[in-house]
Design a protein around this motif. Structure first.
Motif, short mmCIF file in Angstrom:
data_model
loop_
_atom_site.label_atom_id
_atom_site.label_comp_id
_atom_site.label_asym_id
_atom_site.label_seq_id
_atom_site.Cartn_x
_atom_site.Cartn_y
_atom_site.Cartn_z
N PRO A 338 -18.65 56.83 48.93
CA PRO A 338 -19.60 56.70 50.25
C PRO A 338 -21.09 57.22 49.74
O PRO A 338 -21.09 58.38 49.28
N LEU A 339 -22.15 56.44 50.12
CA LEU A 339 -23.44 56.99 49.88
C LEU A 339 -24.09 58.33 50.62
O LEU A 339 -24.69 59.01 50.00
N ALA A 340 -23.18 58.78 51.60
CA ALA A 340 -23.36 60.00 52.07
C ALA A 340 -22.96 61.18 51.37
O ALA A 340 -23.45 62.38 51.47
N THR A 341 -22.26 60.62 50.19
CA THR A 341 -21.76 61.85 49.38
C THR A 341 -23.18 62.49 48.61
O THR A 341 -22.83 63.77 48.23
N TRP A 342 -24.06 61.54 48.14
CA TRP A 342 -25.08 62.07 47.33
C TRP A 342 -25.86 63.02 47.75
O TRP A 342 -26.28 64.11 46.98
N PRO A 343 -26.59 62.82 48.85
CA PRO A 343 -27.30 64.04 49.44
C PRO A 343 -26.81 65.26 49.61
O PRO A 343 -27.57 66.23 49.12
N ALA A 344 -25.82 65.56 49.80
CA ALA A 344 -24.96 66.76 49.73
C ALA A 344 -24.86 67.21 48.23
O ALA A 344 -25.14 68.30 48.08
N ARG A 345 -24.56 66.32 47.58
CA ARG A 345 -24.50 66.88 46.04
C ARG A 345 -25.82 67.08 45.62
O ARG A 345 -25.83 68.16 44.58
N PHE A 346 -26.69 66.53 46.19
CA PHE A 346 -28.14 66.87 45.21
C PHE A 346 -28.91 67.69 46.23
O PHE A 346 -30.14 67.18 46.37
N SER A 347 -28.46 68.68 46.85
CA SER A 347 -29.13 69.76 47.68
C SER A 347 -29.92 69.16 48.71
O SER A 347 -30.99 69.62 49.00
N GLY A 348 -29.32 68.34 49.33
CA GLY A 348 -30.16 67.61 50.74
C GLY A 348 -31.13 66.83 50.47
O GLY A 348 -31.92 66.45 51.40
N ARG A 349 -31.39 66.30 49.18
CA ARG A 349 -32.47 65.29 49.06
C ARG A 349 -32.06 64.09 49.60
O ARG A 349 -31.02 63.63 49.92
N THR A 350 -33.27 63.28 49.98
CA THR A 350 -33.17 62.09 50.58
C THR A 350 -32.84 61.08 49.39
O THR A 350 -33.13 61.31 48.22
#
Length: 535
Positions: A338-350
């Motif tokens: 899920p693409l929503a995984t990555w902002p959380a992984r990268f400190s809230g980056r867009t």
């Protein structure tokens, strides 16, 4: 009475022996009687008469049922004449490619005419149904619109002619489907119907009640053929929801690899599914931020093996020729996360900020390509914008992928107006040489900024003395996709300017013809649209 005995007639030579003798020759294989070739022909003639004399009259076939009624309104007279002209021109077509002249190509206008007629809800004239079905048989791109326009009478007619059997594929075969609220009728057709009828029935039940469609499919799932299971599973793409997860999880253990792969793909399109969570866990162990330097970077550690649990979740073990195993496995994990995984992984980056981060050890192309596939699967506009980047940036330097095929898929996620605006900016910056593929995803008629960008680019190419035939594809696309209201504004381009010294011989004459054909086609499309306006 004479004592002479008449010899009994000899038994006829079997027909199969006569055929063999004819193929091998009477010198190598006598026909069972003397006479050579003439005797063979006599024996064949006698055998034919004997066979015909023994034929019994065939039982008369039952008359076909009357054609079903079509309650849609009839075409206006002018539109009916226009359709007859378009279909007649299609039959007469077949000239060489690289068309010259200023006359519109009527065969290329049939799809738009059909789409407009269907949008207004007209029915096809009965007398033109054979020509319409012939056109659809010859051109697969016409079939969806042509069959919708032909309606129930077209399916009825297709059932009487084997050459039109394509029309019965994927439909109910001309028969009426039971109401999805009638369980007994639905169950009977599901058990006894033809495959095309069952596909249409499943789609109808799916549209009415997705959960009930799953119940129906489960009743026969274990006894279906692998190719049928794949088709039935593919129909679940419509209306895909968390309700489907339990069924799809079971399909992950199917004996068919293609069924397992499709089930995994559908589950990964459900961000809250257990499979998506398992894939995310694996991907997070492979892709992580590195905050030890001056700025954040992306560190990639691709999987070292494809274990049994990964295979169960749809990861294909063996890569295509030319692909490394580890990069192949990594791409599948990221694609299903899920693409929503990555902002959380990268400190809230867009998404735009994440895509812009440098990726260590030359993994950027593989990682961004996987994010592109995940974006297309999950239909995420924000990630599509991030991976497309600014249209003025050359594709080779863009944030996502240089592949125009992948960019076309990303553009298809954006709203129509935004999509057209991005392509217009791309053409303004890079011209038309790389734009043909992405123009195909823009809604028609083209919005004004996009239409102006295409025409301006064509005009610039002409003024630069460019080889004109290389733009014939874009010019043909413009004939079908420009707004017909642009015709008057483009009239100035139909003149033949002086030819530059370094231009291809006769290039300006070609350009002039092409622009004249463009203007005349736009005006013809405007007339066709007006003829289809209901009274």
């Amino acid at each position: 009475m004479s004592g002479t005995i008449t010899p009994a007639p000899s038994a006829p030579v079997p027909w199969e022996e006569l055929v063999t003798t004819a193929l091998l020759g009477t010198d190598r294989r006598p026909a069972g009687a003397s006479g050579g070739p003439a005797g063979l022909l006599d024996a064949a003639a006698l055998h034919t008469v004997r066979r015909r004399a023994g034929l019994l009259p065939a039982a008369p076939a039952a008359r076909p049922e009357p054609a079903p009624a079509d309650p849609r309104p009839a075409l206006p007279p002018a539109a009916r004449r226009r359709l007859a002209q378009l279909l007649a021109d299609r039959s007469a077509a077949g000239g060489p490619a690289g068309r010259r002249g200023t006359a519109p190509d009527l065969t290329e206008l049939i799809p738009q005419w059909l789409a407009t007629a269907n949008r207004h809800g007209f029915r096809a004239p009965a007398s033109l149904l054979p020509a319409l079905l012939d056109a659809a048989r010859a051109r697969t791109d016409l079939r969806p619109q042509a069959l919708a326009f032909a309606g129930p009478r077209g399916l009825w007619l297709a059932g009487l002619n084997p050459e039109w059997k394509f029309a019965l594929r994927g439909s109910s075969g001309g028969s009426s489907l039971p109401d999805p609220t009638e369980p007994e009728s639905v169950a009977r057709l599901w058990e006894e119907g033809l495959f095309a009828e069952r596909i249409a029935l499943l789609a109808a039940v799916r549209a009415h009640d997705p959960a009930e469609a799953l119940v129906l499919l489960a009743t026969t799932w274990s006894t279906e053929r692998a190719e049928d299971r794949l088709m039935f599973l593919d129909s679940l793409r419509t209306g895909l929801s968390p309700v489907d997860e339990a069924f799809l999880e079971q399909a992950l253990s199917d004996r068919s690899r293609n069924v397992r792969s499709t089930a995994a793909e559908l589950l990964s399109a459900l961000p809250e599914s257990a499979l998506a969570g398992r894939m995310a866990s694996r991907a997070l162990s492979c892709v992580s931020p590195d905050l030890t330097g001056d700025g954040a970077t992306v560190v990639v550690e691709a999987p070292h093996e494809c274990d049994a649990s990964m295979e169960h979740d749809g990861v294909v073990t063996v890569p295509p020729s030319g692909r490394g195993e580890r990069s192949w496995w990594l791409g599948q994990l990221v694609e299903a996360t899920p693409l929503a995984t990555w902002p959380a992984r990268f400190s809230g980056r867009t998404p735009r900020e994440i895509v812009g981060l440098p990726v260590a050890d030359d993994w950027a192309e593989e990682l961004h390509a996987a994010w592109c596939r995940a974006t297309v699967r999950q239909r995420d506009p924000e990630w599509a914008r991030a991976l497309l980047g600014t249209p003025s940036v050359p594709p080779s330097n863009g944030p996502g992928t240089a592949s125009l095929a992948e960019r076309s898929k990303l553009l298809g996620i954006l709203p129509p107006a935004e999509r057209a605006g991005w392509v217009a900016g791309f053409i303004a910056a890079h011209g038309l040489s790389e734009a043909f593929q992405i123009l195909g995803v823009c809604p028609t008629p083209w919005a004004e900024p996009l239409g102006r960008a295409v025409v301006d680019a064509l005009d610039i190419a002409r003024d630069a003395g460019s080889y004109p035939w290389s733009f014939s594809g874009v010019m043909g696309l413009a004939e079908r996709c420009l707004n017909p209201a642009e015709a008057d504004r483009l009239e100035v381009l139909t003149t033949t300017p002086d030819e530059p010294e370094d231009a291809s011989p006769g290039a300006n004459g070609y350009w002039s013809e092409a622009f004249q054909r463009l203007v005349s086609t736009l005006r013809l499309r405007a007339a066709m649209d007006s003829e289809l306006i209901p009274a």
